[in-house]
Every structure is written in structure tokens, then in C-alpha cells.
Scaffold this active site. Structure first.
Site, mmCIF file in Angstrom:
data_model
loop_
_atom_site.group_PDB
_atom_site.id
_atom_site.type_symbol
_atom_site.label_atom_id
_atom_site.label_comp_id
_atom_site.label_asym_id
_atom_site.label_seq_id
_atom_site.Cartn_x
_atom_site.Cartn_y
_atom_site.Cartn_z
ATOM 1 N N HIS A 119 -14.278 0.377 8.251
ATOM 2 C CA HIS A 119 -13.500 1.116 7.263
ATOM 3 C C HIS A 119 -12.033 1.291 7.638
ATOM 4 C CE1 HIS A 119 -12.841 3.913 4.033
ATOM 5 N NE2 HIS A 119 -12.561 4.918 4.840
ATOM 6 N N GLY A 129 0.853 -1.184 0.000
ATOM 7 C CA GLY A 129 0.000 0.000 0.000
ATOM 8 C C GLY A 129 0.889 1.233 0.000
ATOM 9 N N LYS A 160 1.024 -9.784 -0.546
ATOM 10 C CA LYS A 160 0.356 -11.090 -0.703
ATOM 11 C C LYS A 160 -0.452 -11.212 -1.984
ATOM 12 C CE LYS A 160 -3.439 -10.355 2.617
ATOM 13 N NZ LYS A 160 -4.095 -10.925 3.788
ATOM 14 N N ARG A 187 -17.724 11.113 11.530
ATOM 15 C CA ARG A 187 -18.102 9.826 10.940
ATOM 16 C C ARG A 187 -18.868 8.910 11.881
ATOM 17 N NH1 ARG A 187 -13.099 8.053 7.102
ATOM 18 N NH2 ARG A 187 -13.734 9.518 5.515
ATOM 19 N N SER A 230 -5.197 9.374 6.893
ATOM 20 C CA SER A 230 -4.438 8.118 6.901
ATOM 21 C C SER A 230 -3.453 8.006 5.744
ATOM 22 C CB SER A 230 -5.368 6.912 6.930
ATOM 23 O OG SER A 230 -6.425 7.099 6.050
ATOM 24 N N LEU A 231 -3.813 8.521 4.578
ATOM 25 C CA LEU A 231 -2.826 8.495 3.494
ATOM 26 C C LEU A 231 -1.640 9.376 3.888
ATOM 27 C CD1 LEU A 231 -5.076 8.674 0.279
ATOM 28 C CD2 LEU A 231 -3.929 6.677 1.213
ATOM 29 N N GLY A 286 -11.253 9.909 -1.619
ATOM 30 C CA GLY A 286 -11.357 11.342 -1.327
ATOM 31 C C GLY A 286 -10.056 12.093 -1.460
ATOM 32 N N HIS A 329 -17.339 3.518 8.285
ATOM 33 C CA HIS A 329 -17.681 4.573 7.335
ATOM 34 C C HIS A 329 -19.199 4.597 7.188
ATOM 35 C CE1 HIS A 329 -17.821 7.095 3.791
ATOM 36 N NE2 HIS A 329 -16.547 7.367 3.977
ATOM 37 N N ARG A 352 -10.407 8.660 13.653
ATOM 38 C CA ARG A 352 -9.526 9.288 12.658
ATOM 39 C C ARG A 352 -10.243 10.426 11.933
ATOM 40 N NH1 ARG A 352 -8.609 7.789 6.678
ATOM 41 N NH2 ARG A 352 -10.711 7.006 6.966
ATOM 42 N N GLU A 356 -13.868 17.851 3.645
ATOM 43 C CA GLU A 356 -14.463 16.620 4.174
ATOM 44 C C GLU A 356 -14.940 16.863 5.590
ATOM 45 O OE1 GLU A 356 -11.842 13.256 3.666
ATOM 46 O OE2 GLU A 356 -12.643 12.861 1.677
ATOM 47 N N ALA A 385 -8.393 4.172 -2.190
ATOM 48 C CA ALA A 385 -8.715 5.431 -1.502
ATOM 49 C C ALA A 385 -9.266 6.425 -2.511
ATOM 50 C CB ALA A 385 -7.485 5.988 -0.809
ATOM 51 N N GLU A 414 -1.499 1.934 8.292
ATOM 52 C CA GLU A 414 -2.686 1.584 9.092
ATOM 53 C C GLU A 414 -2.421 0.482 10.122
ATOM 54 O OE1 GLU A 414 -6.210 1.311 6.712
ATOM 55 O OE2 GLU A 414 -7.390 0.492 8.356
ATOM 56 N N ASP A 438 -3.452 -9.260 9.165
ATOM 57 C CA ASP A 438 -2.321 -10.191 9.341
ATOM 58 C C ASP A 438 -1.188 -9.578 10.162
ATOM 59 O OD1 ASP A 438 -3.718 -11.814 7.623
ATOM 60 O OD2 ASP A 438 -2.464 -11.378 5.886
HETATM 61 C C1 LIG Z 1 -12.399 2.354 -0.110
HETATM 62 C C2 LIG Z 1 -11.455 3.135 0.753
HETATM 63 C C3 LIG Z 1 -11.346 4.505 0.591
HETATM 64 C C4 LIG Z 1 -10.447 5.239 1.380
HETATM 65 N N1 LIG Z 1 -10.302 6.583 1.162
HETATM 66 C C5 LIG Z 1 -9.353 7.258 1.855
HETATM 67 C C6 LIG Z 1 -9.078 8.626 1.556
HETATM 68 O O1 LIG Z 1 -9.666 9.212 0.664
HETATM 69 N N2 LIG Z 1 -8.109 9.250 2.286
HETATM 70 C C7 LIG Z 1 -7.405 8.630 3.282
HETATM 71 O O2 LIG Z 1 -6.530 9.239 3.894
HETATM 72 N N3 LIG Z 1 -7.647 7.325 3.571
HETATM 73 C C8 LIG Z 1 -8.591 6.643 2.874
HETATM 74 N N4 LIG Z 1 -8.810 5.322 3.167
HETATM 75 C C9 LIG Z 1 -7.956 4.671 4.159
HETATM 76 C C10 LIG Z 1 -6.591 4.458 3.537
HETATM 77 O O3 LIG Z 1 -6.744 3.990 2.222
HETATM 78 C C11 LIG Z 1 -5.757 3.455 4.311
HETATM 79 O O4 LIG Z 1 -5.760 3.745 5.657
HETATM 80 C C12 LIG Z 1 -4.317 3.490 3.833
HETATM 81 O O5 LIG Z 1 -4.307 3.363 2.454
HETATM 82 C C13 LIG Z 1 -3.504 2.397 4.482
HETATM 83 O O6 LIG Z 1 -2.289 2.280 3.787
HETATM 84 P P1 LIG Z 1 -1.282 1.140 4.179
HETATM 85 O O7 LIG Z 1 -0.174 1.218 3.190
HETATM 86 O O8 LIG Z 1 -0.973 1.213 5.605
HETATM 87 O O9 LIG Z 1 -2.118 -0.219 3.976
HETATM 88 P P2 LIG Z 1 -2.782 -0.836 2.661
HETATM 89 O O10 LIG Z 1 -2.915 0.165 1.610
HETATM 90 O O11 LIG Z 1 -4.005 -1.555 3.084
HETATM 91 O O12 LIG Z 1 -1.702 -1.903 2.198
HETATM 92 C C14 LIG Z 1 -1.454 -3.075 2.938
HETATM 93 C C15 LIG Z 1 -0.637 -4.012 2.078
HETATM 94 O O13 LIG Z 1 -0.175 -5.111 2.845
HETATM 95 C C16 LIG Z 1 -0.372 -6.326 2.121
HETATM 96 N N5 LIG Z 1 -0.472 -7.414 3.089
HETATM 97 C C17 LIG Z 1 -1.346 -7.545 4.109
HETATM 98 N N6 LIG Z 1 -1.098 -8.678 4.787
HETATM 99 C C18 LIG Z 1 -0.049 -9.276 4.188
HETATM 100 C C19 LIG Z 1 0.652 -10.485 4.415
HETATM 101 N N7 LIG Z 1 0.331 -11.318 5.396
HETATM 102 N N8 LIG Z 1 1.694 -10.781 3.603
HETATM 103 C C20 LIG Z 1 2.042 -9.965 2.577
HETATM 104 N N9 LIG Z 1 1.398 -8.808 2.320
HETATM 105 C C21 LIG Z 1 0.368 -8.474 3.116
HETATM 106 C C22 LIG Z 1 -1.662 -6.061 1.353
HETATM 107 O O14 LIG Z 1 -1.825 -6.967 0.293
HETATM 108 C C23 LIG Z 1 -1.413 -4.621 0.915
HETATM 109 O O15 LIG Z 1 -0.598 -4.597 -0.217
HETATM 110 C C24 LIG Z 1 -9.690 4.575 2.376
HETATM 111 C C25 LIG Z 1 -9.818 3.200 2.550
HETATM 112 C C26 LIG Z 1 -10.685 2.476 1.742
HETATM 113 C C27 LIG Z 1 -10.788 0.995 1.941
#
Ligand SMILES: Cc1cc2nc3c(=O)[nH]c(=O)nc-3n(C[C@H](O)[C@H](O)[C@H](O)COP(=O)(O)OP(=O)(O)OC[C@H]3O[C@@H](n4cnc5c(N)ncnc54)[C@H](O)[C@@H]3O)c2cc1C
Length: 512
Positions: A334, A14, A35, A275, A374-375, A48, A228, A369, A113, A46, A358, A207
Site C-alpha cells: 500500500h 499527485g 506519465k 496496520r 501521507s496526504l 479515508g 494495507h 506510517r 482511524e 485516497a 511518497e 520510477d
Molecule cells: C487506494 C489508496 C487509498 C489511500 N488512502 C489514503 C488516505 O486516506 N489518506 C492518506 O493520507 N493516504 C492515503 N493513501 C496514500 C496516499 O494516497 C499517497 O501516499 C499519496 O497520495 C502520495 O502522493 P504523491 O503525490 O506523493 O504521489 P502520487 O499521488 O502517487 O502521484 C505520483 C505521480 O507521479 C506520476 N509519475 C510516476 N512516475 C512517473 C514518471 N516516470 N514520469 C512521469 N510521471 C510519473 C504518476 O503518474 C502520478 O501522477 C492511499 C493510497 C491508495 C493507493
């Protein structure tokens, strides 16, 4: 010794994992393990945008105030300071990497927002911010010679010796593969999939939290999950499509089955209330009308196909025209405020193990939040974790062993337990039932290679931890709502700490 050796191991692709890998690439060899495909993440979906104090009339101080207000007394303020102060520079880093934020009339366009006191949300391609940002960073990662990408590798365990982490064990095509590194960075995202209704894609099964907990890391704020208010209700049991809050920011209104705009009854900010307030108001209206959804009336928005092209397209696929039809919507799990405790440099309580995004809990979100923080968190604390990761460490790397885990196959049963007993409304009775039902599902020792069972085992661990913390917190605060304790209690202004093999503990909120 079998397996691959790297300076840095990043788990998850992510925004947190991608940005961290790119920050690390000039410091050593990086393995980026994920994974699914690189694009499979919450970040990619994401919509917004990203909050940052870059606009006229805005300031880190104002952003800080809004973040603290949303966090309901539980934000760790020095961490929030880092987020809001370093945020604008990290946005500039993204621009330098080639991310093109939307511009209107030559200026970067900033959207509004809920619970933000000013327009401060940067976005890409209207409502496809995650896809826009991730696509650019993925291109960059693929071009980098220092980063080796391992898609389709499911990390099942951390490699530990004498309390230190030395890498991780991954499963691919039913075979185990070891990855060794003095610094392992967990960027595995949240837990939305443990609930029956969620906006999160299938990869978000918690995980990283389960892995870290098994290894003995400290977890914090596990009771706080954000629901959400508005995902598109489509029936069935797939993950739900999100209708971004910016749609209400642009004037859309929630209506019940009788067509009444109801949010004014629940909060002075009406449809732009925080929210958790909106999600619970919708839940109440749904129960009163005995229907699985309410409606979002976006008919007043001019040219919705230009401002919200992704949402518009998805609604059209379902035969709904935003300018004409009210959209059926309901709440869904969410975002996970809690997770693996880290300091301001992404360090967990396990040497050699860092976490960001996250999966981590820095305390910036407190009990709830602020939308679009979060981004920003992923890049601010992703960069901090990368800078703190140690390339070299002394000590003998241990030989990996195939872990013996508790496996459990019934993912759907687990999701229903969370949704009904650890969901929007909680009580002693509901939470106790959740823990009993988890026990009844039973577990068995497992040394196999079935990824789905191992994923479900992680989900069960996470649900148990959430229920335990939620049962303990006898008050309502932010996203945690107890029917039997509907008010906030000042004596509960503290974090709950969970750690395997240790007694429950509390941590005071850091007010700086
Ligand atoms: C539909 C949606 C809309 C959103 N809109 C917004 C927004 O507009 N603005 C905002 O700030 N936030 C938004 N959020 C929240 C935000 O997207 C997330 O909090 C943020 O992207 C988290 O980023 P991350 O890199 O920590 O995790 P993620 O982006 O979830 O990435 C996690 C990664 O870890 C990998 N992974 C997980 N477990 C394992 C494992 N056991 N082995 C190997 N790989 C694994 C996954 O496959 C993935 O690639 C939104 C969330 C969703 C679901």
C-alpha cells in the site's frame, strides 16, 4: 539545445506535485510532467482522508505522539514536529484553494482511524477524499498561466552533469523530449505496483526512486513497505480496491472462514490495531484456512451508503451489500515509507534535485506510517520543497543524451517475486531467493522507446534495493517482519542508507 526550458520542473501530478506546482507558480515558470493523465495518481484514489490536529481536544503534540508510536522508534522527530505543527496551516491553504472538507452539523467532521488516539481525519465526499482534493487542485493548475502541463510524458532519466541535476528526459509516443530547469522536483509517488497484490494504481512503479538511485542520490529505509490489511479480494491480477480503515473505525469486524472475530487474539486494540499487526494477522488466518481472503463484517454500520458511498458502490457492483454481506478482503502492498532521502526542505543529496510526497523519505514515518499522514506529508513537505527550489543556478546546462538503461519486460514475474519473497513475512532464505530470482530474469542494455520495458526496469531496481535492505535488517520492526528475527533489536534503531557505487551505510535516528 533541444527541449523545453523552465524555472521549475515538477514530475508527478499527485497531491505532492499539484500542491508544489501551485506553490511555485508565483516564483517562475513551471512544467508539470506526468506519465498518464493528471488524475492518474495514488492521491486521486485516497479514501479515508487527511490527518491534522484541528479538532477540539487535539493538539500537534498528541498527533506527534501517535505518529511516533506507529513509527516504532525510527521516526526522525524534528521532521515529525514540522508535519504536525505545519499541518493545520496547510489544511487552511487547501480550504483557501476551495477544497471543501465534509461538515456535519456545521462543523468539519473528523473521523477516526487505527492508531490515532482521537478523531482527526478530515475527509471529502465521505470516502472520496483524494478525488475531491485533487479535482479542485487540478482545476487550479489548469487555470494557471505559469504552469504548463505535459500529460502522457514518461520521465525516463534525469539530466545530470558533474553531479548536478538540470532537468529530465521524458518519453512521449516513442519520442524523447528534454525538459531543462535549475530545480527539478520529484513527486512520483510510491512503489505498490512492484507487488503482485496492491492497492496502488498502475502508475505506482517506483520510477522516481529508480531514477534518483541511478543518478547517485541517497535512499533511506527501503525495507519498509506498508501492507494495507483490507483490499477487496476479486481474483485476477489487477490492482485491488481498498476498503478504508475508517470502515473498521466505524465498527466493522474481521472474521475468518469459521466466522470467528479473530483480531482480539492478536492485539489488545483488536480490529483497530496498527496496520502491520492487522495485515499479518489476516495473512496468518488466510494461511491457516488455506483461503485467499478473510471477511470484513460491516453489517453493524448504519447507512453505509451515506458514510462510504464509493466503497458501497464498488461492493454493490460485485453483488455485495455492505449491510447484508461479509466482504472478502486480504492484505496488499500500500505505501512506501522509504525512498529518496531528503532534508526538511525537500533537498536530496543531488544539487538541483528535490523530492516530496511518497517518493521522498524525510524520516517522518519511521518503520510504519500512521494512517492518513501521507496526504498531509504531501502538502507540508511539498510546500517546503517549493520554497527551497532555486529558480536560478549557475553552471552550463549539458546536452542531453539518450540513456542506456537495463530493460526487462516481465512485469508480472517481478510482481510475484516481491509478493512472495519480499512481502509481509521475510527471512534470509526468502530474501536471498528474491535476489537470485531477479538475477535469473536477466537484463539487457536497452536504448529503445518501449515505456513498459523501461518501467519494468525501474521495478526491478526497486525490488532489488528493498530486498537488499530487508536482508540486512536482522530484526522485526514496524512493517518489516522477519520470520528468522521476530523481535525488535535496539541495536537496529537506525536507518539503512543505499547509494549507487557507495558502501552500505547507516544513519542514526534524529531524536531532535
Ligand atoms: C487506494 C489508496 C487509498 C489511500 N488512502 C489514503 C488516505 O486516506 N489518506 C492518506 O493520507 N493516504 C492515503 N493513501 C496514500 C496516499 O494516497 C499517497 O501516499 C499519496 O497520495 C502520495 O502522493 P504523491 O503525490 O506523493 O504521489 P502520487 O499521488 O502517487 O502521484 C505520483 C505521480 O507521479 C506520476 N509519475 C510516476 N512516475 C512517473 C514518471 N516516470 N514520469 C512521469 N510521471 C510519473 C504518476 O503518474 C502520478 O501522477 C492511499 C493510497 C491508495 C493507493
Amino acid at each position: 539545445m533541444w527541449g523545453e526550458r523552465y524555472d521549475f520542473l515538477v514530475i508527478g501530478s499527485g497531491l505532492a506535485g499539484l500542491f508544489t506546482s501551485l506553490t511555485l507558480k508565483d516564483r517562475g515558470r513551471v512544467a508539470l510532467i506526468t506519465k498518464g493523465a493528471l488524475e492518474d495518481s495514488n492521491s486521486y484514489f485516497a479514501q479515508g482522508g487527511m490527518a491534522a490536529a484541528v479538532g477540539q481536544g487535539d493538539s500537534p503534540d498528541l498527533h506527534r505522539r501517535d505518529t511516533l508510536a506507529a513509527g516504532a522508534g525510527l521516526c526522525d522527530e524534528p521532521a515529525v514536529d514540522l508535519l504536525v505543527k505545519e499541518g493545520p496551516q496547510r489544511i487552511r491553504d487547501l480550504v483557501a484553494l476551495g477544497v471543501e472538507f465534509d461538515r456535519w452539523g456545521g462543523q468539519v467532521h473528523l473521523a477516526r482511524e487505527a492508531a490515532h488516539s482521537i478523531n482527526r481525519i478530515l475527509h471529502v465526499d465521505g470516502d472520496a477524499t483524494g478525488r475531491g482534493v485533487c479535482t479542485r487542485l487540478i482545476e487550479e493548475v489548469k487555470q494557471s498561466r505559469e504552469i504548463d502541463v505535459y500529460e502522457g510524458h514518461f520521465v525516463v532519466d534525469l539530466i545530470m552533469t558533474e553531479g548536478r541535476c538540470w532537468g529530465a528526459l521524458a518519453l512521449r509516443n516513442e519520442e524523447y523530449r528534454a525538459f531543462w530547469a535549475p530545480a527539478t522536483i520529484l513527486a512520483t509517488g510510491g512503489v505498490g505496483q512492484v507487488f503482485a497484490e496492491t492497492s496502488n494504481p498502475p502508475t505506482a512503479t517506483g520510477d522516481g526512486i529508480a531514477l534518483a538511485y541511478r543518478a547517485g542520490a541517497m535512499l533511506m529505509d527501503m525495507e519498509f513497505v506498508q501492507f494495507h490489511p483490507t483490499v477487496l479480494y476479486t481474483g485476477g491480477d489487477k490492482s485491488r480496491f481498498l476498503i478504508s480503515e475508517t470502515v473498521r473505525g466505524e465498527g466493522a469486524v474481521l472474521r475468518n472462514q469459521g466466522g470467528q472475530a479473530f483480531m482480539g487474539k492478536y492485539h489488545p486494540l483488536g480490529d483497530l490495531a496498527p496496520r502491520d499487526v492487522v495485515a499479518r494477522a489476516i495473512w496468518t488466518e488466510m494461511q491457516q484456512d488455506a483461503r485467499p481472503h478473510v471477511y470484513l463484517d460491516a453489517t453493524s454500520i448504519k447507512h453505509p451508503q451515506d458514510r462510504f458511498p464509493t466503497i458501497y458502490r464498488r461492493c454493490s457492483e460485485m453483488g455485495l451489500k455492505m449491510e447484508r454481506d461479509w466482504l472478502p478482503v486480504g492484505p496488499a502492498a500500500h505505501y512506501t515509507m522509504g525512498g529518496v532521502y531528503t532534508d526538511h526542505h525537500g533537498r536530496t543529496t543531488i544539487p538541483g534535485l528535490l523530492a516530496c510526497g511518497e517518493v521522498a523519505c524525510t524520516g517522518i514515518h519511521g518503520a510504519n506510517r500512521l494512517a492518513s499522514n501521507s496526504l498531509l506529508e504531501a502538502i507540508v513537505f511539498g510546500q517546503r520543497a517549493a520554497l527551497a527550489a532555486e529558480k536560478a543556478a549557475s553552471g552550463k546546462m549539458p546536452a542531453p543524451r539518450i540513456p542506456s538503461l537495463s530493460a526487462m519486460a516481465n512485469r508480472r514475474a517481478l510482481q510475484r517475486i516481491s509478493w512472495h519473497y519480499v512481502g509481509l513475512e521475510r527471512s534470509k532464505e526468502l530474501l536471498t531467493s528474491a535476489l537470485m530470482k531477479l538475477e535469473e530474469l536477466g537484463r539487457e542494455e536497452y536504448r529503445g522507446t518501449d515505456g513498459a520495458s523501461l518501467e519494468a526496469a525501474n521495478m526491478a531496481v526497486v525490488i532489488g534495493l528493498m530486498a537488499k535492505a530487508a536482508l540486512l535488517r536482522e530484526e522485526s520492526r514496524g512493517a518489516h517482519y522477519r520470520l528468522d528475527f521476530p523481535d525488535s533489536d535496539p541495536s537496529w534503531c537506525k536507518h539503512i542508507i543505499l547509494q549507487r557505487g557507495e558502501d552500505l551505510a547507516f544513519r542514526p535516528v534524529d531524536k531532535g
